[in-house]
Design a protein around this motif. Structure first.
Motif, PDB file in Angstrom:
ATOM      1  N   ALA A  45     134.129  39.191  -1.582  1.00 45.49           N
ATOM      2  CA  ALA A  45     133.929  40.028  -2.760  1.00 45.49           C
ATOM      3  C   ALA A  45     132.440  40.098  -3.026  1.00 45.49           C
ATOM      4  O   ALA A  45     131.684  39.203  -2.642  1.00 45.49           O
ATOM      5  CB  ALA A  45     134.660  39.465  -3.974  1.00 45.49           C
ATOM      6  N   GLN A  46     132.011  41.153  -3.657  1.00 47.65           N
ATOM      7  CA  GLN A  46     130.594  41.365  -3.898  1.00 47.65           C
ATOM      8  C   GLN A  46     130.014  40.304  -4.822  1.00 47.65           C
ATOM      9  O   GLN A  46     130.729  39.642  -5.571  1.00 47.65           O
ATOM     10  CB  GLN A  46     130.391  42.745  -4.528  1.00 47.65           C
ATOM     11  N   THR A  47     128.703  40.152  -4.749  1.00 49.87           N
ATOM     12  CA  THR A  47     128.002  39.232  -5.628  1.00 49.87           C
ATOM     13  C   THR A  47     128.242  39.603  -7.086  1.00 49.87           C
ATOM     14  O   THR A  47     128.235  40.768  -7.447  1.00 49.87           O
ATOM     15  CB  THR A  47     126.498  39.282  -5.323  1.00 49.87           C
ATOM     16  N   GLY A  48     128.484  38.586  -7.911  1.00 51.25           N
ATOM     17  CA  GLY A  48     128.707  38.830  -9.324  1.00 51.25           C
ATOM     18  C   GLY A  48     130.136  39.178  -9.689  1.00 51.25           C
ATOM     19  O   GLY A  48     130.413  39.569 -10.822  1.00 51.25           O
ATOM     20  N   SER A  49     131.075  38.994  -8.741  1.00 54.11           N
ATOM     21  CA  SER A  49     132.468  39.377  -8.986  1.00 54.11           C
ATOM     22  C   SER A  49     133.271  38.285  -9.679  1.00 54.11           C
ATOM     23  O   SER A  49     134.403  38.517 -10.090  1.00 54.11           O
ATOM     24  CB  SER A  49     133.147  39.731  -7.658  1.00 54.11           C
ATOM     25  N   ASP A 224     126.530  48.025 -11.872  1.00 56.62           N
ATOM     26  CA  ASP A 224     125.774  49.165 -12.384  1.00 56.62           C
ATOM     27  C   ASP A 224     124.291  48.905 -12.174  1.00 56.62           C
ATOM     28  O   ASP A 224     123.572  48.485 -13.081  1.00 56.62           O
ATOM     29  CB  ASP A 224     126.100  49.367 -13.877  1.00 56.62           C
ATOM     30  N   ILE A 225     123.839  49.145 -10.937  1.00 54.66           N
ATOM     31  CA  ILE A 225     122.449  48.871 -10.571  1.00 54.66           C
ATOM     32  C   ILE A 225     121.771  50.177 -10.169  1.00 54.66           C
ATOM     33  O   ILE A 225     122.180  50.822  -9.203  1.00 54.66           O
ATOM     34  CB  ILE A 225     122.351  47.858  -9.417  1.00 54.66           C
ATOM     35  N   THR A 226     120.753  50.565 -10.895  1.00 57.63           N
ATOM     36  CA  THR A 226     119.935  51.711 -10.520  1.00 57.63           C
ATOM     37  C   THR A 226     118.915  51.255  -9.488  1.00 57.63           C
ATOM     38  O   THR A 226     118.207  50.270  -9.698  1.00 57.63           O
ATOM     39  CB  THR A 226     119.211  52.281 -11.746  1.00 57.63           C
ATOM     40  N   GLN A 227     118.844  51.967  -8.359  1.00 60.52           N
ATOM     41  CA  GLN A 227     117.936  51.572  -7.285  1.00 60.52           C
ATOM     42  C   GLN A 227     116.806  52.590  -7.162  1.00 60.52           C
ATOM     43  O   GLN A 227     117.044  53.798  -7.131  1.00 60.52           O
ATOM     44  CB  GLN A 227     118.698  51.461  -5.965  1.00 60.52           C
ATOM     45  N   ARG A 228     115.591  52.081  -7.080  1.00 60.55           N
ATOM     46  CA  ARG A 228     114.407  52.925  -6.952  1.00 60.55           C
ATOM     47  C   ARG A 228     113.594  52.503  -5.733  1.00 60.55           C
ATOM     48  O   ARG A 228     113.617  51.329  -5.339  1.00 60.55           O
ATOM     49  CB  ARG A 228     113.533  52.833  -8.208  1.00 60.55           C
ATOM     50  N   TYR A 317     121.458  35.030 -16.631  1.00 60.33           N
ATOM     51  CA  TYR A 317     122.193  35.880 -17.567  1.00 60.33           C
ATOM     52  C   TYR A 317     121.329  37.049 -18.038  1.00 60.33           C
ATOM     53  O   TYR A 317     120.193  36.873 -18.437  1.00 60.33           O
ATOM     54  CB  TYR A 317     122.645  35.052 -18.771  1.00 60.33           C
ATOM     55  N   GLN A 318     121.883  38.244 -17.920  1.00 55.79           N
ATOM     56  CA  GLN A 318     121.227  39.470 -18.379  1.00 55.79           C
ATOM     57  C   GLN A 318     119.836  39.643 -17.778  1.00 55.79           C
ATOM     58  O   GLN A 318     118.876  39.970 -18.471  1.00 55.79           O
ATOM     59  CB  GLN A 318     121.161  39.496 -19.908  1.00 55.79           C
ATOM     60  N   LEU A 319     119.718  39.442 -16.477  1.00 57.93           N
ATOM     61  CA  LEU A 319     118.459  39.709 -15.787  1.00 57.93           C
ATOM     62  C   LEU A 319     118.328  41.222 -15.591  1.00 57.93           C
ATOM     63  O   LEU A 319     119.129  41.825 -14.879  1.00 57.93           O
ATOM     64  CB  LEU A 319     118.428  38.995 -14.434  1.00 57.93           C
ATOM     65  N   GLY A 342     122.470  43.284 -12.772  1.00 55.38           N
ATOM     66  CA  GLY A 342     123.705  44.048 -12.894  1.00 55.38           C
ATOM     67  C   GLY A 342     124.948  43.194 -12.786  1.00 55.38           C
ATOM     68  O   GLY A 342     125.970  43.630 -12.255  1.00 55.38           O
ATOM     69  N   ARG A 343     124.897  41.973 -13.298  1.00 53.37           N
ATOM     70  CA  ARG A 343     126.023  41.048 -13.188  1.00 53.37           C
ATOM     71  C   ARG A 343     126.861  41.064 -14.470  1.00 53.37           C
ATOM     72  O   ARG A 343     126.363  41.355 -15.557  1.00 53.37           O
ATOM     73  CB  ARG A 343     125.530  39.621 -12.912  1.00 53.37           C
TER      74      ARG A 343
END
Length: 427
Positions: A45-49, A224-228, A317-319, A342-343
């Motif tokens: 499973a993905q990180t943060g699941s 929910d990670i915006t990538q730039r 937490y909340q990085l 995005g965790r």
């Protein structure tokens, strides 16, 4: 699904409520009943699941049930559950989760968290009288076994967390030694965010008819990670980082670099610019690393400059922001780096610095390809590369189809064989 439907005791349900958990995540819903049934598990499973709680909860539940069948508390404890992890930071995180979830038990499990980088003597003292649940990195565990401080011959549950990372860090031999010390009649569970071929081979040789649980990325589960991606001259990356931190008013930033030297140098430069920053890497003492993480979590440190030792096992937490100052060597490392933000349902931002040269651009294009993404390239006013550099990044035709990704590039032996072949052909 509520946790009350997963077969957990009221004691654990109360602890879950205290931690603020509301609904079980997808992997927790699938894993907890299977682990409680005693079956082997192979889960990805993905990180943060939420996979740490997915195995901690059933281990604690099994301990509660075992204690209920005993009339007295034992004077000497035997290790019932062994959790192997690749890094000190992940060991501490798992230990904190177990303590938090088990704190309301009438006879709480004796927990031992074992890792290197600190004196072994306090850990040996803690293990006097045994332990019920052990969280350990492989090397330190074997050190303690060699000193007769711990025995593993009565382990009933084995958990391997981040198994791919353990193999990548060279723990294959240590794992074989540990597995040889465990009883054959045990439950074994593998958990990882990625499932590399070497992990598959290891799992096939250890797991018995495992329940295969794969939590796919969905719109609901994907972080929910915006990538730039920002194109910048290599020599201007430090100034760009300062500019973004100040103008975009980032509260905290985790910055990934390639080497310990760069981590120390960049953090020093940021402090000279009156920005609270610290380095984080493997050559620091455990006390220093623990203090740095504590300061970063408490926002006393605003920018943490880390090597890949922090890519897995650290839960901040909340990085809000992760920056790839240096691009990761592999696409899997990219997943785990940006997965620090995005965790737990929070929105996050991942910023990639793409140096204005063909090799860097080719490398990032391959990362995009392997993740099935395409990120628009940005240019920031005041940090726009010269026209020649920009043209190189826009018109590249990389000769290396693997883009320099770790594990796919020719190693020293391959290069030597190629050189020998050329020499023979010329002769």
């Amino acid at each position: 699904m509520p946790f009350s439907q997963l077969g957990l005791s009221s004691t654990l349900l109360n602890a879950i409520h205290t931690r603020g958990y509301v609904q079980a995540t997808a992997i927790q819903q699938d894993v907890i009943p299977v682990v409680l049934s005693g079956r082997d598990v192979l889960a990805t499973a993905q990180t943060g699941s939420g996979k740490t709680a997915a195995y901690c909860l059933p281990l604690l539940e099994n301990y509660v049930r075992a204690q209920a069948n005993k009339s007295t508390k034992p004077n000497t404890r035997v290790v019932q559950s062994l959790i192997l992890v690749p890094t000190r930071e992940l060991a501490v995180q798992v230990g904190d989760t177990l303590r938090s979830l088990g704190q309301n038990q009438s006879h709480p499990a004796k927990l031992a968290v074992l890792f290197g980088g600190i004196s072994i003597n306090p850990q040996m003292l803690h293990l006097r009288g045994g332990a019920d649940i052990v969280v350990a990195t492989p090397g330190r565990l074997l050190d303690l076994v060699s000193k007769n401080a711990i025995k593993l011959d009565q382990v009933t549950s084995l958990i391997l967390d981040e198994a791919d990372r353990m193999l990548a860090l060279g723990f294959a031999d240590e794992l074989k030694q540990i597995l040889a010390l465990l009883p054959s009649s045990r439950q074994s569970c593998f958990f990882s965010a990625t499932f590399a071929p070497n992990v598959a081979d290891l799992a096939e040789g250890i797991l018995r008819d495992p329940a295969r649980i794969n939590i796919p990325d969905t719109d609901e589960s994907t972080p929910d990670i915006t990538q730039r991606a920002i194109i910048v001259e290599a020599t201007q990356r430090t100034q760009l980082l300062r500019h973004l931190f100040q103008t975009e008013k980032w509260s905290r930033v985790l910055v990934f670099v390639a080497t310990k030297y760069t981590a120390d140098l960049l953090s020093t430069k940021l402090r000279r610019a009156h920005i609270s920053a610290e380095a984080f890497h493997g050559e620091q003492t455990q006390g220093k690393r623990s203090q740095v993480i504590s300061d970063f979590k408490a926002s006393r440190v605003k920018i943490l400059v880390a090597t890949d030792v922090a890519a897995r096992g650290i839960d901040i937490y909340q990085l809000p922001v992760v920056v790839n100052f240096d691009l990761p060597r592999s696409s899997d490392d990219y997943t785990h780096r940006i997965g620090r933000t995005g965790r737990a349902g929070e929105a996050g931002l991942a910023v990639n610095f793409i140096c204005a040269d063909a090799a860097n651009e080719a490398h990032f294009r391959l990362i995009e390809k392997r993740h099935g993404i395409k990120i628009a390239r940005e240019q920031i006013e005041g940090f726009i590369p010269d026209e020649i550099s920009l043209k190189q990044t826009q018109t590249i035709t990389p000769t290396d189809p693997n883009g320099g990704i770790k594990g796919k590039r020719p190693n020293k032996k391959d290069k030597l064989r190629a050189l020998q072949s050329q020499t023979i052909a010329q002769e």
